[in-house]
Write a protein that holds these residues in place. Structure first.
Motif, PDB file in Angstrom:
ATOM      1  N   ALA A  98       4.498 -10.958  36.780  1.00 37.68           N
ATOM      2  CA  ALA A  98       5.223 -11.483  37.940  1.00 37.68           C
ATOM      3  C   ALA A  98       4.348 -12.510  38.647  1.00 37.68           C
ATOM      4  CB  ALA A  98       5.602 -10.358  38.904  1.00 37.68           C
ATOM      5  N   TYR A  99       5.001 -13.572  39.148  1.00 37.46           N
ATOM      6  CA  TYR A  99       4.329 -14.635  39.892  1.00 37.46           C
ATOM      7  C   TYR A  99       5.178 -14.983  41.110  1.00 37.46           C
ATOM      8  CZ  TYR A  99       1.344 -15.528  35.807  1.00 37.46           C
ATOM      9  OH  TYR A  99       0.454 -15.424  34.794  1.00 37.46           O
ATOM     10  N   ASP A 100       4.509 -15.495  42.152  1.00 38.55           N
ATOM     11  CA  ASP A 100       5.296 -16.064  43.245  1.00 38.55           C
ATOM     12  C   ASP A 100       5.593 -17.516  42.920  1.00 38.55           C
ATOM     13  OD1 ASP A 100       3.065 -17.607  43.812  1.00 38.55           O
ATOM     14  OD2 ASP A 100       2.460 -16.429  45.566  1.00 38.55           O
ATOM     15  N   LEU A 101       6.379 -18.170  43.755  1.00 35.19           N
ATOM     16  CA  LEU A 101       6.839 -19.520  43.448  1.00 35.19           C
ATOM     17  C   LEU A 101       5.733 -20.553  43.558  1.00 35.19           C
ATOM     18  CD1 LEU A 101      10.360 -19.552  45.145  1.00 35.19           C
ATOM     19  CD2 LEU A 101       9.728 -19.012  42.800  1.00 35.19           C
ATOM     20  N   ALA A 102       4.581 -20.196  44.098  1.00 35.87           N
ATOM     21  CA  ALA A 102       3.450 -21.116  44.166  1.00 35.87           C
ATOM     22  C   ALA A 102       2.552 -20.994  42.943  1.00 35.87           C
ATOM     23  CB  ALA A 102       2.634 -20.864  45.437  1.00 35.87           C
ATOM     24  N   GLY A 103       2.855 -20.061  42.039  1.00 39.81           N
ATOM     25  CA  GLY A 103       2.071 -19.905  40.827  1.00 39.81           C
ATOM     26  C   GLY A 103       1.020 -18.829  40.906  1.00 39.81           C
ATOM     27  N   LYS A 104       0.993 -18.015  41.973  1.00 36.05           N
ATOM     28  CA  LYS A 104      -0.002 -16.948  42.091  1.00 36.05           C
ATOM     29  C   LYS A 104       0.472 -15.722  41.326  1.00 36.05           C
ATOM     30  CE  LYS A 104      -0.518 -14.473  45.855  1.00 36.05           C
ATOM     31  NZ  LYS A 104      -0.845 -14.058  47.227  1.00 36.05           N
ATOM     32  N   ASN A 105      -0.444 -15.168  40.545  1.00 35.78           N
ATOM     33  CA  ASN A 105      -0.109 -13.997  39.747  1.00 35.78           C
ATOM     34  C   ASN A 105      -0.025 -12.760  40.634  1.00 35.78           C
ATOM     35  OD1 ASN A 105      -1.137 -11.476  38.040  1.00 35.78           O
ATOM     36  ND2 ASN A 105      -0.076 -12.909  36.684  1.00 35.78           N
ATOM     37  N   LEU A 106       1.054 -11.995  40.460  1.00 35.56           N
ATOM     38  CA  LEU A 106       1.271 -10.774  41.239  1.00 35.56           C
ATOM     39  C   LEU A 106       1.110  -9.514  40.384  1.00 35.56           C
ATOM     40  CD1 LEU A 106       4.454 -11.933  43.192  1.00 35.56           C
ATOM     41  CD2 LEU A 106       2.073 -12.059  43.940  1.00 35.56           C
TER      42      LEU A 106
END
Length: 456
Positions: A98-106
């Motif tokens: 999963a990632y947020d829309l800024a490209g950070k891995n969750l």
């Protein structure tokens, strides 16, 4: 030269030339069939991978659906969803990210060191922006993307097919992927098997040629009037044997192509049934989705069998282009329920075989694309001859597509590329326009008047 030697040479040389020509033809045809088989295998496996990924992502969404549908977006709720996604895996290398829309891995259970890092600018060895491309697919309603990623079990970079969807309220992209090593191995094995079959066939032809040469040479040594008559009879038998050998080889290659692909698809079907059994044992309600996948795979098996027997449109030879297109439209209407209006202004004009086959294949491809992608309610087919030019136009009222995007694609638009190549080969023009209101495909080919004629 003695008559005996002349007859021997006149017999052996044409025989060797015929065998050489037969061997060359077998190699050429086998190579072409092997490449077609490889393409079909790759396409069927790729579609199976896509269906598999969609089922996996649906499974993950089902797991976190109670949290997402609760309407809460607080950190605790999202952390719980992350834990659920991290705990779901399949196979040796299957996991969810999963990632947020800024490209950070969750979420990344196989590489926890990536969690919290921004991977927007990450590229694979081919220079493809991995996360950026996946986010773009998710923003446009979800989709598939190929890229290279480290395989957990081997720690080596490997080609991977990913599928992602967007959780819009949370601003999350959730997805998974499968590695394509098995697809590459299957294609490589198919090509190796085809080459082995060609080599075996060439050895068989060489053995037949050697036996025939020795037989003719032995007959020539004891030549007399009565033996000459016998030799002539044997030559006729050998000629017929060559023709039969050629036809048997073609039938064998066609049979292996058909049975091989069918068995491969059946094997894939069994794998889906195994997945179905495992999911049922887990108590997850995915029965309906799996049944649909199996039904689609069964339909694909029937399609492969139909294609294998459709190497030449028999309706075109028996009925002519106008009638063949009418039959094609009627079968499409019965199969899909989509209304088809056929406008034929060609009259009794009989086209040259090359142009007739090309137009029939183009219409087949167009109807296939409409059935698979357009979602149209009605289709119009027009065929006519204007100013020494044959015109074929097919219009539908479907959802349309981005023509430029499909033309530039390296993984899709194969049918469109085939249509363009057929039209360009015959010196014609292709006009393709598509909007949200529908799509128009228009093909014009120059008429070779010396070969065209009116039916008597």
């Amino acid at each position: 030269m003695q008559l005996r030697l002349k007859i021997v040479l006149l017999t052996i040389l044409p025989l060797l030339l015929a065998m050489s020509a037969l061997g060359t033809l077998v190699v050429h045809r086998a190579d072409r069939l092997a490449e077609q088989q490889a393409v079909l295998i790759e396409d069927s496996l790729y579609r199976a991978k896509q269906a598999e990924l969609q089922h996996y992502v649906q499974l993950a969404l089902t797991a976190i659906d109670p949290l997402y549908r609760s309407g809460r977006s607080d950190a605790a709720t999202q952390e719980q969803a992350k834990r659920i996604l991290s705990g779901i895996s399949y196979g040796d290398d299957g996991y969810f990210f999963a990632y947020d829309l800024a490209g950070k891995n969750l979420v990344h259970p196989r590489k926890p060191e990536l969690v919290g890092r921004n991977l927007w600018d990450l590229t694979d060895p081919h220079g493809r922006h991995v996360i950026r491309s996946l986010l773009n697919k998710a923003r446009h309603g979800g989709g598939f993307q190929r890229y290279e990623w480290e395989k957990p079990t081997t720690r080596k970079m490997s080609e991977k097919l990913g599928y992602v969807v967007l959780l819009e309220r949370w601003g999350w992209m959730i997805g998974t992927g499968v590695y394509l090593d098995d697809v590459e191995r299957a294609i490589r094995a198919s090509r190796d098997k085809a080459r082995a079959n060609v080599h075996a066939t060439l050895w068989d032809i060489a053995a037949v040629a050697l036996g025939a040469v020795l037989l003719v040479f032995a007959g020539g040594l004891a030549l007399n009037v009565s033996e000459q008559r016998v030799a002539d009879k044997k030559l006729k038998v050998l000629a017929q044997r060559l023709v039969n050998s050629q036809e048997q080889e073609r039938a064998r290659v066609s049979r292996e192509l058909h049975d091989g692909i069918s068995q491969l698809l059946v094997s894939t079907k069994f794998q889906f049934e195994l997945v179905q059994h495992k999911l049922e044992s887990g108590g997850l309600d995915v029965q309906e989705a799996l049944n649909k996948g199996l039904a689609g795979l069964t339909e694909a098996l029937g399609e492969v069998r139909r294609v294998s027997h459709d190497l030449r449109p028999s309706a075109l030879d028996m009925l002519g282009l106008s009638a063949a297109l009418g039959q094609l439209a009627s079968e499409f209407e019965q199969r899909t329920g989509t209304r088809v209006v056929v406008g034929n202004r060609l009259g009794d004009l009989v086209l040259p075989d090359l142009e007739a086959v090309a137009l029939f294949r183009i219409a087949q491809e167009a109807f296939t694309n409409i059935e698979r992608h357009a979602g149209a309610k009605s289709v119009a087919l027009e065929l006519g001859c204007v100013d020494r030019t044959i015109r074929l136009a097919i219009t539908d009222d479907g959802c349309g597509f981005d023509v430029e995007d499909v033309s530039r694609s390296t993984t899709g638009g194969i049918g469109l590329h085939n249509i363009r190549e057929r039209v360009e080969h015959l010196g014609g023009t292709l006009v393709l326009t598509s909007t949200s209101a529908g799509t128009l495909l228009e093909v014009t080919l120059p008429l070779r008047s010396e070969e065209a004629h009116h039916a008597s």
